[in-house]
Design an enzyme around this catalytic site. Structure first.
Site, short mmCIF file in Angstrom:
data_model
loop_
_atom_site.label_atom_id
_atom_site.label_comp_id
_atom_site.label_asym_id
_atom_site.label_seq_id
_atom_site.Cartn_x
_atom_site.Cartn_y
_atom_site.Cartn_z
N LYS A 54 40.34 39.80 27.80
CA LYS A 54 39.22 40.58 28.49
C LYS A 54 39.06 41.96 28.08
O LYS A 54 37.80 42.30 28.14
CB LYS A 54 39.45 40.37 30.01
N SER A 83 44.59 37.12 30.17
CA SER A 83 43.47 38.13 30.50
C SER A 83 43.64 39.18 29.64
O SER A 83 42.48 39.91 29.86
CB SER A 83 43.89 38.32 31.98
N TYR A 121 35.60 30.84 27.19
CA TYR A 121 36.63 31.62 27.87
C TYR A 121 38.28 31.11 27.91
O TYR A 121 38.94 31.78 27.54
CB TYR A 121 36.31 31.68 29.30
N VAL A 153 48.49 36.42 32.45
CA VAL A 153 49.53 35.50 33.40
C VAL A 153 50.45 35.15 32.30
O VAL A 153 51.31 34.18 32.69
CB VAL A 153 48.83 34.54 34.22
N TYR A 166 44.67 43.58 38.43
CA TYR A 166 44.06 42.79 39.63
C TYR A 166 44.63 43.81 40.90
O TYR A 166 44.48 44.91 40.93
CB TYR A 166 44.74 41.69 39.75
N1 GLU Z 1 43.00 32.15 31.90
C1 GLU Z 1 43.54 32.58 32.97
C2 GLU Z 1 42.52 32.40 33.91
O1 GLU Z 1 41.44 32.31 33.95
C3 GLU Z 1 43.67 33.92 32.76
C4 GLU Z 1 44.21 34.71 34.15
C5 GLU Z 1 45.13 35.80 33.83
O2 GLU Z 1 45.75 35.94 32.80
O3 GLU Z 1 45.12 36.67 34.60
O4 GLU Z 1 43.08 31.68 35.24
#
Ligand code: GLU
Length: 307
Positions: free
Chosen positions: A69, A66, A193, A259, A241
């Site tokens: 992003k 993530s 993505y 993650v 988050y």
């Molecule tokens: N590729 C992961 C997902 O969409 C990213 C989530 C993350 O890193 O928080 O579940």
């Protein structure tokens, strides 16, 4: 903070984290990440003059997930500016990264660009006028330029692995599409993505890529100062988050987690920081990495809440 003061601290910090032996659990919903040993730690800090200080496994590439992003939002802001906000909000969600709950209440308008639904919309915006391959090459070029490192790459195996089990993200994408907030086929947007999430970087490369967010003099110019300010605000309020409030409380710096166990942290004007430890806490953020970030801000005094 000089390099001479900071380097011994970072070396000691890496030793301390290893001793504390409190690692959390690696993400297991992406099969390729499930086998990673959580007992690993790395930290890199770039100072305003461009010096990179590191401790631990700072050359070891990991899945940025993530954290990507931040880069896609930077590109979207550069390309379409404020019109992205017609499709995604700017408020913390207080929900998990992959939550679908708010999306129904809010008619397919994701709360912010860092929860998965919001990031999928951002990637969808980047696909306007571009094939997935071109959009991915644009994302990779942006990150390579920010880091000054042409070797940064996508791990296609991890992308395939996430695609095979990405039912929650598929549900989010189809749900967005049902509200007309996805302009491409869900498969196309998600394929892009999953690949952006599978970019691999070391803490050294990630800290270098974050220089523009900290507005360090050594950074290449990536986006305008006004956009950097806004990105930092979003990272502080939404970057972790439903752990964002706790991170602001403990560390007081804008950041983005992934993650894969990575953290990109911005001390505006002072440093760009990357930390990696793959074991996660209950919010899906690096457990040892978060602790290390708190020790670092205590030691340096770096915090956006402290003049
Ligand atoms: N590729 C992961 C997902 O969409 C990213 C989530 C993350 O890193 O928080 O579940």
């Amino acid at each position: 903070m000089t390099a001479d003061e900071l380097q011994p601290f970072l070396t000691g910090l890496a030793q301390r984290v290893m001793r504390e032996d409190d690692w959390g659990t690696q993400a297991d919903y992406i099969p390729d990440l499930a086998g990673i040993d959580p007992v690993q730690f790395a930290i890199s800090v770039v100072l305003p003059d461009g010096q990179v200080l590191s401790a631990g496994a700072s050359e070891q590439p990991f899945s940025i997930q993530s954290i990507s992003k931040i880069f896609t939002l930077s590109i979207a802001l550069g390309r379409i500016g404020d019109s992205i906000w017609a499709r995604v909000g700017r408020e913390p969600s207080g929900d998990a990264f992959n939550s679908i709950v708010l999306l129904e209440n809010e008619q397919g308008h994701p709360r912010n660009p860092f929860i998965n639904a919001g990031a999928i919309v951002t990637t969808d915006a980047l696909l306007a006028g571009r094939a997935p391959r071109e959009a991915l090459s644009e994302i990779l070029q942006f990150i390579r330029m920010a880091a000054g490192d042409e070797s940064i790459h996508i791990n296609r195996h991890v992308a395939r692995s996430e695609k095979a089990t990405g039912h929650r993200n598929m549900a989010l994408a189809h749900y967005l599409r049902s509200f007309d907030n996805l302009t491409h086929e869900p498969d196309l947007t998600l394929g892009t993505y999953f690949h952006q999430c599978s970019i691999e970087m070391s803490t050294r490369q990630l800290a270098l890529a974050g220089r523009y967010l900290a507005a360090l003099p050594c950074s290449p110019r990536m986006i305008s100062d006004a956009k950097v300010r806004r990105l930092n605000a979003l990272m502080l309020t939404c970057g972790q988050y439903d752990g964002s409030g706790e991170f602001a409380f403990r560390v007081g710096l804008p950041s983005k987690s992934g993650v894969g166990g990575g953290l990109l942290i911005v001390a505006p004007g002072k440093a760009s920081i990357a930390i990696w430890s793959p074991g996660l806490n209950e919010h899906g953020n690096s457990q040892a990495g978060t602790r290390a970030a708190a020790h670092l801000s205590d030691f340096t005094g770096w915090s956006v809440f402290r003049p």
